[in-house]
Design a protein around this motif. Structure first.
Motif, PDB file in Angstrom:
ATOM      1  N   PHE A   1      36.507  38.563  40.148  1.00 23.56           N
ATOM      2  CA  PHE A   1      36.109  39.105  41.450  1.00 23.56           C
ATOM      3  C   PHE A   1      35.131  38.164  42.149  1.00 23.56           C
ATOM      4  N   GLY A   2      34.231  37.550  41.367  1.00 26.75           N
ATOM      5  CA  GLY A   2      33.263  36.639  41.949  1.00 26.75           C
ATOM      6  C   GLY A   2      33.900  35.412  42.571  1.00 26.75           C
ATOM      7  N   VAL A   3      35.008  34.961  41.996  1.00 26.14           N
ATOM      8  CA  VAL A   3      35.682  33.770  42.517  1.00 26.14           C
ATOM      9  C   VAL A   3      36.485  34.090  43.778  1.00 26.14           C
ATOM     10  N   ILE A   4      37.160  35.232  43.798  1.00 26.75           N
ATOM     11  CA  ILE A   4      38.080  35.534  44.909  1.00 26.75           C
ATOM     12  C   ILE A   4      37.416  36.300  46.047  1.00 26.75           C
ATOM     13  N   ALA A   5      36.280  36.946  45.796  1.00 27.65           N
ATOM     14  CA  ALA A   5      35.639  37.760  46.833  1.00 27.65           C
ATOM     15  C   ALA A   5      34.969  36.876  47.873  1.00 27.65           C
ATOM     16  N   ARG A   6      34.643  37.485  49.002  1.00 24.87           N
ATOM     17  CA  ARG A   6      34.044  36.732  50.096  1.00 24.87           C
ATOM     18  C   ARG A   6      32.518  36.773  50.090  1.00 24.87           C
ATOM     19  N   SER A   7      31.936  37.735  49.413  1.00 22.31           N
ATOM     20  CA  SER A   7      30.481  37.852  49.391  1.00 22.31           C
ATOM     21  C   SER A   7      30.043  38.506  48.093  1.00 22.31           C
ATOM     22  N   ALA A   8      28.758  38.331  47.766  1.00 23.56           N
ATOM     23  CA  ALA A   8      28.220  38.914  46.541  1.00 23.56           C
ATOM     24  C   ALA A   8      28.198  40.439  46.615  1.00 23.56           C
TER      25      ALA A   8
END
Length: 283
Positions: free
Chosen positions: A190-197
């Motif tokens: 999720f951290g790699v593909i998401a747009r923000s933290a």
């Protein structure tokens, strides 16, 4: 004329034929040994971040204490009749919930580093491209160790005495750490593909809450509605908690121990390649 043509000929011999507008990006081909060294170096970087900003450990230090006190005194009398009888049930549940919840930080911090351009700087360094990701996952195992230790210590202070002995407690803690590390691959993806933290945290908790609260962590499965029991019994976190209870309560390793490890292996087999592939595209 002869001298000029000779000079042009010699120049063409030493100048590479580069297509206009094209740039060459050097690719780092490193050995497996160097990849391992780079990964541990990045893990050490993660530990230094914790040392310089110790407030990052607030969740793994306060959460085990607050949750153990809160759930024990709220549910202890209603479920087991007294606090002492509820501790062997709640401590394994709090342990699994706390450590697995801590693994969400892996994806959040990974996204923050990518947003701040930290990983862009790593691209220009002569290191294995996978090492920043591997180092982040390795460094977070220290957080799991801290959370596990504080949960056991808090339980002991409240009167919990594991009949399985110290060796069984250590094995139970290692089992939870291994399973949490496996689940951290999900949140790293999720951290790699998401747009923000913030989006990573939101998506992660949507996955996390059903796994932890719809389990046998806090109440017996028999007290739940029949339509919910099937999910709780199939939940890999329930198998993990049962395995920890068997270890700490009697020092035995049952089928749930193997099912918990099998579930962890399946998660890694699915999400590790997905995470690495998505990360390498951006690295």
């Amino acid at each position: 004329m002869t001298t000029t043509s000779t000079t042009h000929a010699r120049t063409s011999d030493i100048t590479p034929n580069i297509t206009p507008g094209a740039t060459r990006q050097p690719r780092n081909h490193v050995s497996f040994e160097q990849t391992v060294r780079n990964s541990f170096t990045m893990a050490y970087r993660g530990l230094l971040k914790i040392k310089r900003t110790p407030e990052q450990l607030v969740d793994v230090t306060l959460q085990p204490i607050i949750f153990t006190l809160m759930f024990t005194y709220i549910f202890g009398g209603a479920i087991s009749g007294n606090i002492a009888g509820y501790l062997p049930i709640i401590i394994p549940g709090i342990l699994a919930q706390t450590v697995i919840t801590t693994s969400v930080v892996t994806g959040v911090q990974l996204r923050e580093d990518m947003d701040k351009g930290v990983f862009d700087r790593f691209k220009s360094m002569p290191i294995a491209r996978i090492s920043p990701l591997a180092g982040a996952l390795l460094a977070d195992t220290v957080r799991y160790l801290i959370a596990s230790t504080l949960t056991f210590v808090m339980g002991y202070i409240m009167g919990w005495r594991p009949a399985g002995g110290l060796g069984a407690v250590i094995i139970a803690g290692l089992l939870v750490i291994v399973c949490a590390w496996a689940i951290s691959w999900v949140f790293a993806f999720f951290g790699v593909i998401a747009r923000s933290a913030s989006s990573v945290q939101g998506i992660s908790f949507l996955v996390l809450f059903p796994l932890t609260f719809l389990s046998n962590a806090f109440v017996p499965v028999e007290t739940m509605p029949g339509w919910l029991q099937w999910f709780v019994n199939a939940n890999p976190v329930s198998h993990l908690i049962t395995a920890v209870r068997d270890l700490t309560g009697s020092g035995t390793i049952g089928s749930d121990f193997g099912l918990a490890l099998l579930g962890a292996a399946v998660v890694v087999a699915i999400f590790a390649p997905l995470t690495v592939r998505a990360y390498m595209r951006k690295a």
